[in-house]
Design a protein around this motif. Structure first.
Motif, PDB file in Angstrom:
ATOM      1  N   VAL A 112      29.963  46.730  38.816  1.00 45.97           N
ATOM      2  CA  VAL A 112      30.627  45.580  38.223  1.00 45.97           C
ATOM      3  C   VAL A 112      31.770  44.975  38.894  1.00 45.97           C
ATOM      4  N   LEU A 113      32.737  45.828  39.349  1.00 44.34           N
ATOM      5  CA  LEU A 113      34.155  45.698  40.259  1.00 44.34           C
ATOM      6  C   LEU A 113      33.874  45.035  41.504  1.00 44.34           C
ATOM      7  N   ALA A 114      32.844  45.531  42.531  1.00 48.55           N
ATOM      8  CA  ALA A 114      32.873  44.992  43.548  1.00 48.55           C
ATOM      9  C   ALA A 114      32.294  43.459  43.713  1.00 48.55           C
ATOM     10  N   PRO A 115      31.494  43.174  43.050  1.00 49.24           N
ATOM     11  CA  PRO A 115      30.711  41.635  42.867  1.00 49.24           C
ATOM     12  C   PRO A 115      31.837  40.851  42.286  1.00 49.24           C
ATOM     13  N   LEU A 116      32.750  41.515  41.214  1.00 47.67           N
ATOM     14  CA  LEU A 116      33.767  40.535  40.869  1.00 47.67           C
ATOM     15  C   LEU A 116      34.711  40.157  41.821  1.00 47.67           C
ATOM     16  N   LEU A 117      35.327  41.141  42.515  1.00 48.78           N
ATOM     17  CA  LEU A 117      36.323  41.084  43.556  1.00 48.78           C
ATOM     18  C   LEU A 117      35.626  40.141  44.696  1.00 48.78           C
ATOM     19  N   ARG A 118      34.363  40.251  45.139  1.00 48.49           N
ATOM     20  CA  ARG A 118      33.781  39.243  46.146  1.00 48.49           C
ATOM     21  C   ARG A 118      33.947  37.862  45.690  1.00 48.49           C
ATOM     22  N   ASP A 119      33.499  37.700  44.417  1.00 49.02           N
ATOM     23  CA  ASP A 119      33.652  36.419  43.841  1.00 49.02           C
ATOM     24  C   ASP A 119      34.965  35.717  43.661  1.00 49.02           C
ATOM     25  N   PHE A 120      35.973  36.728  43.322  1.00 50.78           N
ATOM     26  CA  PHE A 120      37.452  36.435  43.050  1.00 50.78           C
ATOM     27  C   PHE A 120      38.116  35.838  44.655  1.00 50.78           C
ATOM     28  N   GLN A 121      37.616  36.382  45.769  1.00 46.32           N
ATOM     29  CA  GLN A 121      37.819  36.143  46.986  1.00 46.32           C
ATOM     30  C   GLN A 121      37.401  34.689  47.403  1.00 46.32           C
ATOM     31  N   ALA A 122      36.337  34.364  47.016  1.00 44.43           N
ATOM     32  CA  ALA A 122      35.846  33.211  47.184  1.00 44.43           C
ATOM     33  C   ALA A 122      36.205  31.903  46.337  1.00 44.43           C
ATOM     34  N   ARG A 123      36.794  32.409  45.293  1.00 49.95           N
ATOM     35  CA  ARG A 123      37.231  31.297  44.158  1.00 49.95           C
ATOM     36  C   ARG A 123      38.577  31.116  44.300  1.00 49.95           C
ATOM     37  N   PHE A 124      39.312  32.193  44.629  1.00 48.89           N
ATOM     38  CA  PHE A 124      40.810  31.994  44.761  1.00 48.89           C
ATOM     39  C   PHE A 124      41.113  32.497  46.215  1.00 48.89           C
ATOM     40  N   PRO A 125      40.929  31.811  47.380  1.00 53.52           N
ATOM     41  CA  PRO A 125      41.015  32.261  48.464  1.00 53.52           C
ATOM     42  C   PRO A 125      42.646  32.300  48.955  1.00 53.52           C
ATOM     43  N   THR A 126      43.260  31.649  48.192  1.00 58.21           N
ATOM     44  CA  THR A 126      45.011  31.521  48.438  1.00 58.21           C
ATOM     45  C   THR A 126      45.581  32.578  47.694  1.00 58.21           C
ATOM     46  N   VAL A 127      45.036  33.262  46.857  1.00 62.82           N
ATOM     47  CA  VAL A 127      45.753  34.396  45.987  1.00 62.82           C
ATOM     48  C   VAL A 127      45.564  35.653  46.670  1.00 62.82           C
ATOM     49  N   PRO A 282      49.263  36.490  31.914  1.00 60.16           N
ATOM     50  CA  PRO A 282      48.136  35.947  32.873  1.00 60.16           C
ATOM     51  C   PRO A 282      48.004  34.720  33.197  1.00 60.16           C
ATOM     52  N   GLY A 283      48.064  34.564  34.473  1.00 62.81           N
ATOM     53  CA  GLY A 283      47.818  33.135  35.156  1.00 62.81           C
ATOM     54  C   GLY A 283      46.380  32.669  35.079  1.00 62.81           C
ATOM     55  N   PRO A 284      46.228  31.856  35.925  1.00 64.12           N
ATOM     56  CA  PRO A 284      44.687  31.135  35.995  1.00 64.12           C
ATOM     57  C   PRO A 284      43.877  32.438  36.670  1.00 64.12           C
ATOM     58  N   ALA A 285      44.259  32.954  37.520  1.00 64.36           N
ATOM     59  CA  ALA A 285      43.382  33.848  38.437  1.00 64.36           C
ATOM     60  C   ALA A 285      43.295  35.387  37.572  1.00 64.36           C
ATOM     61  N   ALA A 286      44.157  35.582  36.915  1.00 66.38           N
ATOM     62  CA  ALA A 286      43.972  36.726  36.065  1.00 66.38           C
ATOM     63  C   ALA A 286      43.331  36.539  34.843  1.00 66.38           C
ATOM     64  N   THR A 287      43.378  35.318  34.348  1.00 69.61           N
ATOM     65  CA  THR A 287      42.676  35.074  33.085  1.00 69.61           C
ATOM     66  C   THR A 287      41.342  34.939  33.623  1.00 69.61           C
ATOM     67  N   TRP A 288      40.908  34.393  34.736  1.00 71.98           N
ATOM     68  CA  TRP A 288      39.571  34.438  35.184  1.00 71.98           C
ATOM     69  C   TRP A 288      38.950  35.871  35.444  1.00 71.98           C
ATOM     70  N   VAL A 289      39.724  36.847  35.750  1.00 74.03           N
ATOM     71  CA  VAL A 289      39.337  38.053  36.039  1.00 74.03           C
ATOM     72  C   VAL A 289      39.130  38.652  34.719  1.00 74.03           C
ATOM     73  N   LEU A 290      39.896  38.562  33.724  1.00 74.01           N
ATOM     74  CA  LEU A 290      39.715  38.997  32.360  1.00 74.01           C
ATOM     75  C   LEU A 290      38.400  38.477  31.886  1.00 74.01           C
ATOM     76  N   ASP A 291      38.273  37.169  31.605  1.00 70.68           N
ATOM     77  CA  ASP A 291      36.886  36.702  31.271  1.00 70.68           C
ATOM     78  C   ASP A 291      35.687  37.279  32.032  1.00 70.68           C
ATOM     79  N   GLU A 295      32.363  39.802  30.492  1.00 71.04           N
ATOM     80  CA  GLU A 295      31.239  39.446  30.592  1.00 71.04           C
ATOM     81  C   GLU A 295      30.379  40.159  31.350  1.00 71.04           C
ATOM     82  N   ARG A 296      31.026  40.693  32.337  1.00 73.30           N
ATOM     83  CA  ARG A 296      30.032  41.528  33.219  1.00 73.30           C
ATOM     84  C   ARG A 296      30.059  42.988  32.642  1.00 73.30           C
ATOM     85  N   LEU A 297      30.900  43.564  32.159  1.00 73.02           N
ATOM     86  CA  LEU A 297      30.809  44.723  31.578  1.00 73.02           C
ATOM     87  C   LEU A 297      29.633  44.727  30.403  1.00 73.02           C
ATOM     88  N   ALA A 298      29.792  43.623  29.593  1.00 71.82           N
ATOM     89  CA  ALA A 298      28.715  43.417  28.689  1.00 71.82           C
ATOM     90  C   ALA A 298      27.414  43.424  29.262  1.00 71.82           C
TER      91      ALA A 298
END
Length: 301
Positions: A112-127, A282-291, A295-298
């Motif tokens: 769950v965590l590894a794909p989420l972090l990969r997608d985070f990097q692509a979605r928020f490259p400046t964070v 939580p800001g936009p990036a943290a909120t995205w991770v939370l959402d 969803e992915r744990l479910a």
């Protein structure tokens, strides 16, 4: 000898456009400029660096000189860095975090965590992302101290006034031992039958959970702060213990670990809760991770 002058960013971008497009004409079309302006910019850059960058003779397509080829990677890096700077400035103006510090319980499945972090990097490259993987109360302690913007912690974390909390999922925990362990040989284990055998228990040094036990049934126990070490000791037949099913699916399939049939404790759920300081929403990036983690744990349950 002519001294090298600091080149302008516009001239460097024009240089990259000529290289990428293959001609002054094509570069002019890409930049929306007259060809004379592009030619002038390249001439100025060559004067600034006191180097000939293109061989313009004998071909309609300018060819990089040895010097131009040598500088190409550096110029490309400068252009990329400036683009990243502009993108980050734009993101900050829009309220996007400059950095996200994320603390995650060791029980969160890697699938769950590894794909989420990969997608985070692509979605928020400046964070910039700072990741902490801890156990039990150490996860919440990072949030309390302000060292984690968002924490995904385990169960039995006491209500902490400074923190907001939200349940995001759970992980299945199962009792296991090596196949040659005494508890693995006798079928169903009667109440109290585990007390004579060493139990391996995950622990941590956080004051938030200091002195508290989690799922401890054995009278004798070894406390380990590392889930990987616990896993290795279980496979060696040194005690029995609870493990997240996702971490031992391969062992169960191969027979290097077996499920224990306990009368007093069967399969349990290890709840996962999101934590963040109430004074730092939580800001936009943290909120995205939370959402996403909810969803992915479910989906992985």
């Amino acid at each position: 000898m002519v001294d090298v002058i600091q080149p302008s960013l516009d001239h460097l971008r024009t240089f990259m456009a000529v290289v990428e497009e293959g001609s002054f004409n094509a570069a002019a079309r890409k930049l929306g400029r007259a060809i004379s302006v592009v030619s002038y910019a390249i001439g100025q850059l060559e004067a600034e660096l006191d180097l000939r960058l293109f061989d313009r003779e004998g071909s309609r397509r300018p060819q990089l000189t040895v010097a131009g080829q040598a500088l190409l990677a550096r110029v490309s890096m400068i252009a990329d860095d400036v683009d990243a700077l502009v993108a980050q400035a734009r993101s900050l103006r829009q309220g996007l975090e400059a950095e996200l510090s994320l603390a995650v319980d060791v029980m969160v499945p890697g699938k769950v965590l590894a794909p989420l972090l990969r997608d985070f990097q692509a979605r928020f490259p400046t964070v910039s992302l700072r990741l902490h993987v801890e156990a039990l109360g150490a996860v919440a302690a990072l949030a309390v101290a302000g060292r984690a913007t968002l924490a995904i912690a385990g169960p039995d974390i006491q209500d902490i006034p400074e923190l907001a909390r939200e349940t995001v999922g759970s992980v299945e925990m199962v009792p296991v031992a090596a196949p040659d362990h005494p508890l693995a040989r006798g079928g169903r284990i009667a109440p109290g039958g585990t007390r004579r055998h060493l139990q391996l228990v995950l622990t941590d040094r956080s004051p938030l959970t200091e002195g508290r036990d989690f799922g401890v049934l054995g009278a004798s126990s070894w406390r380990l702060a590392d889930l990987g070490a616990k896993h290795a000791l279980l496979k060696e037949g040194i005690g029995w213990g609870l493990m997240p099913r996702h971490a031992i699916e391969g062992d169960l399939a191969e027979g290097t670990l077996v499920l224990l049939d306990l009368a007093e404790q069967q399969i349990t759920r290890y709840a996962l809760v999101a934590l963040w300081r109430k004074d730092c929403l939580p800001g936009p990036a943290a909120t995205w991770v939370l959402d996403e983690i909810r969803e992915r744990l479910a989906g992985a349950a």
